[in-house]
Write a protein that holds these residues in place. Sequence first.
Motif, PDB file in Angstrom:
ATOM      1  N   VAL A   1       6.580   6.197  -6.934  1.00 10.26           N
ATOM      2  CA  VAL A   1       6.298   5.428  -5.719  1.00 10.26           C
ATOM      3  C   VAL A   1       6.733   3.970  -5.909  1.00 10.26           C
ATOM      4  CG1 VAL A   1       4.469   4.565  -4.211  1.00 10.26           C
ATOM      5  CG2 VAL A   1       4.424   6.927  -4.974  1.00 10.26           C
ATOM      6  N   ILE A   2       6.471   3.417  -7.096  1.00  4.62           N
ATOM      7  CA  ILE A   2       6.910   2.049  -7.382  1.00  4.62           C
ATOM      8  C   ILE A   2       8.421   1.946  -7.217  1.00  4.62           C
ATOM      9  CG2 ILE A   2       7.214   0.367  -9.254  1.00  4.62           C
ATOM     10  CD1 ILE A   2       4.445   1.029 -10.212  1.00  4.62           C
TER      11      ILE A   2
ATOM     12  N   VAL B   1      -3.129   1.053  -9.960  1.00  2.99           N
ATOM     13  CA  VAL B   1      -3.361   2.439 -10.380  1.00  2.99           C
ATOM     14  C   VAL B   1      -2.714   2.691 -11.747  1.00  2.99           C
ATOM     15  CG1 VAL B   1      -2.962   4.870  -9.828  1.00  2.99           C
ATOM     16  CG2 VAL B   1      -3.472   3.253  -8.005  1.00  2.99           C
TER      17      VAL B   1
ATOM     18  N   MET C   1      15.532  -4.517   2.231  1.00  2.32           N
ATOM     19  CA  MET C   1      15.082  -5.430   3.289  1.00  2.32           C
ATOM     20  C   MET C   1      15.642  -6.831   3.161  1.00  2.32           C
ATOM     21  SD  MET C   1      11.188  -4.471   3.831  1.00  2.32           S
ATOM     22  CE  MET C   1      10.899  -2.783   3.483  1.00  2.32           C
TER      23      MET C   1
ATOM     24  N   ARG D   1      15.070 -12.419   5.804  1.00  2.41           N
ATOM     25  CA  ARG D   1      13.933 -12.041   4.954  1.00  2.41           C
ATOM     26  C   ARG D   1      14.347 -12.035   3.494  1.00  2.41           C
ATOM     27  NH1 ARG D   1      11.778  -6.632   7.841  1.00  2.41           N
ATOM     28  NH2 ARG D   1      13.861  -5.971   7.289  1.00  2.41           N
ATOM     29  N   PHE D   2      13.510 -12.593   2.659  1.00  2.00           N
ATOM     30  CA  PHE D   2      13.700 -12.575   1.197  1.00  2.00           C
ATOM     31  C   PHE D   2      15.096 -13.024   0.782  1.00  2.00           C
ATOM     32  CE2 PHE D   2      10.786  -9.061   2.322  1.00  2.00           C
ATOM     33  CZ  PHE D   2       9.627  -9.658   1.882  1.00  2.00           C
TER      34      PHE D   2
ATOM     35  N   PRO E   1       7.858  -4.821   5.324  1.00  2.00           N
ATOM     36  CA  PRO E   1       7.705  -5.386   3.974  1.00  2.00           C
ATOM     37  C   PRO E   1       6.238  -5.491   3.562  1.00  2.00           C
ATOM     38  CG  PRO E   1       9.186  -6.747   5.272  1.00  2.00           C
ATOM     39  CD  PRO E   1       8.642  -5.702   6.191  1.00  2.00           C
TER      40      PRO E   1
ATOM     41  N   VAL F   1       2.979   7.791  -9.635  1.00  2.00           N
ATOM     42  CA  VAL F   1       2.768   6.360  -9.429  1.00  2.00           C
ATOM     43  C   VAL F   1       4.070   5.606  -9.687  1.00  2.00           C
ATOM     44  CG1 VAL F   1       1.556   4.348 -10.337  1.00  2.00           C
ATOM     45  CG2 VAL F   1       0.328   6.483 -10.000  1.00  2.00           C
TER      46      VAL F   1
ATOM     47  N   VAL G   1       1.879  -1.327  -1.030  1.00  2.00           N
ATOM     48  CA  VAL G   1       2.075  -0.133  -1.859  1.00  2.00           C
ATOM     49  C   VAL G   1       2.361  -0.544  -3.305  1.00  2.00           C
ATOM     50  CG1 VAL G   1       3.662   1.777  -2.310  1.00  2.00           C
ATOM     51  CG2 VAL G   1       2.836   1.390  -0.002  1.00  2.00           C
ATOM     52  N   LEU G   2       3.257  -1.514  -3.461  1.00  2.00           N
ATOM     53  CA  LEU G   2       3.653  -1.935  -4.801  1.00  2.00           C
ATOM     54  C   LEU G   2       2.442  -2.498  -5.573  1.00  2.00           C
ATOM     55  CD1 LEU G   2       6.336  -1.861  -6.228  1.00  2.00           C
ATOM     56  CD2 LEU G   2       6.751  -4.214  -5.538  1.00  2.00           C
TER      57      LEU G   2
ATOM     58  N   ALA H   1       9.296   2.044  -3.539  1.00  2.00           N
ATOM     59  CA  ALA H   1       8.950   0.795  -2.848  1.00  2.00           C
ATOM     60  C   ALA H   1       9.940  -0.313  -3.207  1.00  2.00           C
ATOM     61  CB  ALA H   1       7.523   0.374  -3.208  1.00  2.00           C
TER      62      ALA H   1
ATOM     63  N   LEU I   1      13.068   0.103  -1.181  1.00  2.00           N
ATOM     64  CA  LEU I   1      12.888  -0.331   0.209  1.00  2.00           C
ATOM     65  C   LEU I   1      12.903  -1.852   0.309  1.00  2.00           C
ATOM     66  CD1 LEU I   1      10.186   2.143   1.539  1.00  2.00           C
ATOM     67  CD2 LEU I   1      12.492   1.868   2.394  1.00  2.00           C
ATOM     68  N   LEU I   2      12.274  -2.509  -0.671  1.00  2.00           N
ATOM     69  CA  LEU I   2      12.225  -3.979  -0.632  1.00  2.00           C
ATOM     70  C   LEU I   2      13.628  -4.565  -0.816  1.00  2.00           C
ATOM     71  CD1 LEU I   2       8.947  -4.771  -2.557  1.00  2.00           C
ATOM     72  CD2 LEU I   2       9.455  -5.228  -0.164  1.00  2.00           C
TER      73      LEU I   2
ATOM     74  N   MET J   1       5.142  -2.285   2.227  1.00  2.00           N
ATOM     75  CA  MET J   1       5.738  -2.011   0.914  1.00  2.00           C
ATOM     76  C   MET J   1       5.101  -2.867  -0.175  1.00  2.00           C
ATOM     77  SD  MET J   1       7.592   0.408   1.099  1.00  2.00           S
ATOM     78  CE  MET J   1       6.860   1.100   2.556  1.00  2.00           C
ATOM     79  N   GLY J   2       4.834  -4.146   0.160  1.00  2.00           N
ATOM     80  CA  GLY J   2       4.172  -5.018  -0.802  1.00  2.00           C
ATOM     81  C   GLY J   2       2.808  -4.460  -1.169  1.00  2.00           C
TER      82      GLY J   2
ATOM     83  N   MET K   1      -0.043   0.359  -6.369  1.00  2.00           N
ATOM     84  CA  MET K   1       0.439   1.257  -7.409  1.00  2.00           C
ATOM     85  C   MET K   1       0.373   0.596  -8.794  1.00  2.00           C
ATOM     86  SD  MET K   1       1.036   4.207  -6.393  1.00  2.00           S
ATOM     87  CE  MET K   1       0.208   4.462  -4.842  1.00  2.00           C
ATOM     88  N   SER K   2       0.613  -0.724  -8.828  1.00  2.00           N
ATOM     89  CA  SER K   2       0.505  -1.420 -10.114  1.00  2.00           C
ATOM     90  C   SER K   2      -0.910  -1.319 -10.657  1.00  2.00           C
ATOM     91  CB  SER K   2       0.885  -2.891  -9.962  1.00  2.00           C
ATOM     92  OG  SER K   2       2.070  -3.027  -9.253  1.00  2.00           O
TER      93      SER K   2
ATOM     94  N   PHE L   1       5.457  -6.078 -11.469  1.00  2.00           N
ATOM     95  CA  PHE L   1       5.423  -5.338 -10.201  1.00  2.00           C
ATOM     96  C   PHE L   1       4.284  -5.846  -9.318  1.00  2.00           C
ATOM     97  CE2 PHE L   1       7.556  -1.877 -12.731  1.00  2.00           C
ATOM     98  CZ  PHE L   1       8.783  -2.060 -12.119  1.00  2.00           C
TER      99      PHE L   1
ATOM    100  N   VAL M   1       5.408 -10.424  -1.936  1.00  2.00           N
ATOM    101  CA  VAL M   1       5.916  -9.819  -0.700  1.00  2.00           C
ATOM    102  C   VAL M   1       4.824  -9.803   0.362  1.00  2.00           C
ATOM    103  CG1 VAL M   1       6.748  -7.669   0.325  1.00  2.00           C
ATOM    104  CG2 VAL M   1       7.672  -8.432  -1.854  1.00  2.00           C
TER     105      VAL M   1
END
Lengths: 500, 167
Positions: free
Chosen positions: A170-171, B68, A181, A192-193, B55, A167, B61-62, A174, A177-178, B58-59, B65-66, B27, B34
């Motif tokens: 994966v965080i 979980v 971006m 973006r962002f 994005p 977990v 997923v983030l 991610a 990746l963010l 990914m948002g 996962m938080s 997170f 996002v």
Amino acid sequence: MDIFNELMGGFAAAMTWQNLLFAFLGCLLGTIIGVLPGIGPVAGVALLIPLTLNLDATGAIIMLCAIFYGTAYGGTITSVLLNTPGEAASAITTIDGYAMTKIGKAGAALTIAAVGSFVGGTVATLGLVAAAKPLGELGLLVGPPEFFALMVVGISLLVALAGKSMVKAVISGALGLLIAMVGIDPVAGAPRFTFGMDRLLDGVSFVAVIVGVFGLSELLSYRKGDQPAAVHAPNFRSLLPTGKEWRRSAPAMARGTGIGFGLGLIPGMTGSVSSLLAYGAEKKFSRHRNELGKGAIEGVAGPETANNSHANAALIPLFTLGIPASPTIAVLMGAFLQQGLTPGPTLFTEHSEIAWAIIASLFIGNLLLLVLNVPLVGLWTSILRVPSSILTALILLFMVIGAYTINFSVFDVFVMIGFGLLGLALRHLDIPLAPMVLTLVLGPLMERSLRESLEISQGDFSIFTSRPFSAVLIGLGLLIVFSPLLKLRKPKALNEDPET
Amino acid sequence: MTTESVTAKPASPARVAPSVLAGIGAFAAVGVYVLVSSIELGLWTSLGPGPGLFPFAMGAVLAAMSVVWLLQELRRPSETAEGVDRGLVIAVVVSLAILAAVMDLLGFQLSMFLFLMYHLKLRGGRAWRSSLITSLAGSVGAFYAFNFGLNVSLPVSAFPLLNTIGL
């Protein structure tokens, strides 16, 4: 014959005095980074990218590659002489290496380690030469969907293998990746962002992020009492191993080469796993296994050979498929991209001379390290006598210069500070940093191939499963991600590895 | 508390550490932010996937996962890592921020010299001579080494007075 000619052309290009100088400097700097316990290979390579900014692409990459495998050599020196590994991959060498130092055989241990590293590195580079053309040609058949699937496999391997909790891995992925971006979106051109900041339109500087997350955060997480012990001059009887020691080392080197090479090809495996497994192999197969732990030369030869074989083999997926197998290689890939070179199959068609010159320089660099390593032992140990307050100040100096010179802007220094704090928080929360680096580099490429694929299929996601090669790869990625459910076990060493 | 008594393993700490909760919250917040802003960017256009699609994933997923992670922590709180040396963190971060803020004004050489002196003399407690030599080498020395050796120019002072004396 064709490959041989190309390689010879590469040697001709690599043998200019400038490129030899870059290889030499890279080996020297890499060894210093390896010797210093405070700074790891990831931050080390990132920090030195600015040094190469104004060099031509060939020289820059030659120097960075030399830095990269130089770190693998440097870690050994402190393991043998001081019982403190400079890099995680050399940790296992401390057992027999330091035992050899105590009985006055430090010189022999270091020489065998250097020769073993040379053998492992050279054999792995030969593997790269052999694999480059066929794998590269295979890679050219790969379209955007396959490329996307390939990156999914690479990232899922790293996520599955990094740290203790998937977990958290994966965080980390991610987040990377963010961060990747931020800036102008590569396809539609929308910002973006960026939070309205013009400076962020080009994205966040990769070097500043890596130096912050890996370098600064490590420095910030020091606690009192972390300082290494005082350095004593090693006791040398002779630098040359005896005939018996050579004979005993040879089979250990052969085993180490094989183990390092095989594991180096798998994304997510780190050099530490290779050296640990090589040590395990010696415990099982060596004829002198009962001497291991008491200063057996096999305990140095096996792991050190594996470690360097691993480091060089890990370049194969990068050069042929464009997939970085470890965080350090991801940083190296970032440097390639910064130089306008895209590692992967197209490298051999579009920049063939550069690619072969770099490969040739790998042979030269391995030889240089062999020559440099042992005679300069006195210099390496004197670096360790530099007091930690001076070292910290100088490392901070290099971080500031490194972050600043990428865009010649103090904004990037602030970015580095911010990401140093983020890195510190991630370390505190036990979130592995490796997936983040990998996705940070691969993010833009991954997004582009995803969107290109979906544009080809006019938005139909089945393009990833209807093409056989990409279907297999996506299946493999899913299998890896769900491997904890299947109770597949991963090497224990990966849980403790600071590089992940 | 009931879930804990059913599934908790012995010898694990009883409560989720505040720093872990804060991390999970952060997170999750980033994930939700996002998600929302990528919808504004546009998930899909007539040409295919829009700038917000990736994005958005990914948002999601983030954020997922938080959740979980939170559930994992509630079931079995993880041991928190040792604390950091706050004095060190503050000293390094603040000095770096000040350095970055004044570097364009004072120039690389002067600001880096002061920065290094702070870390060597004030924080490191080193002797004057060694502090001065190292700081000069790291500031003036590095400036010229990068400028002439590597063709990489570091900033000079914005003040004309300092500028004319080569800083």
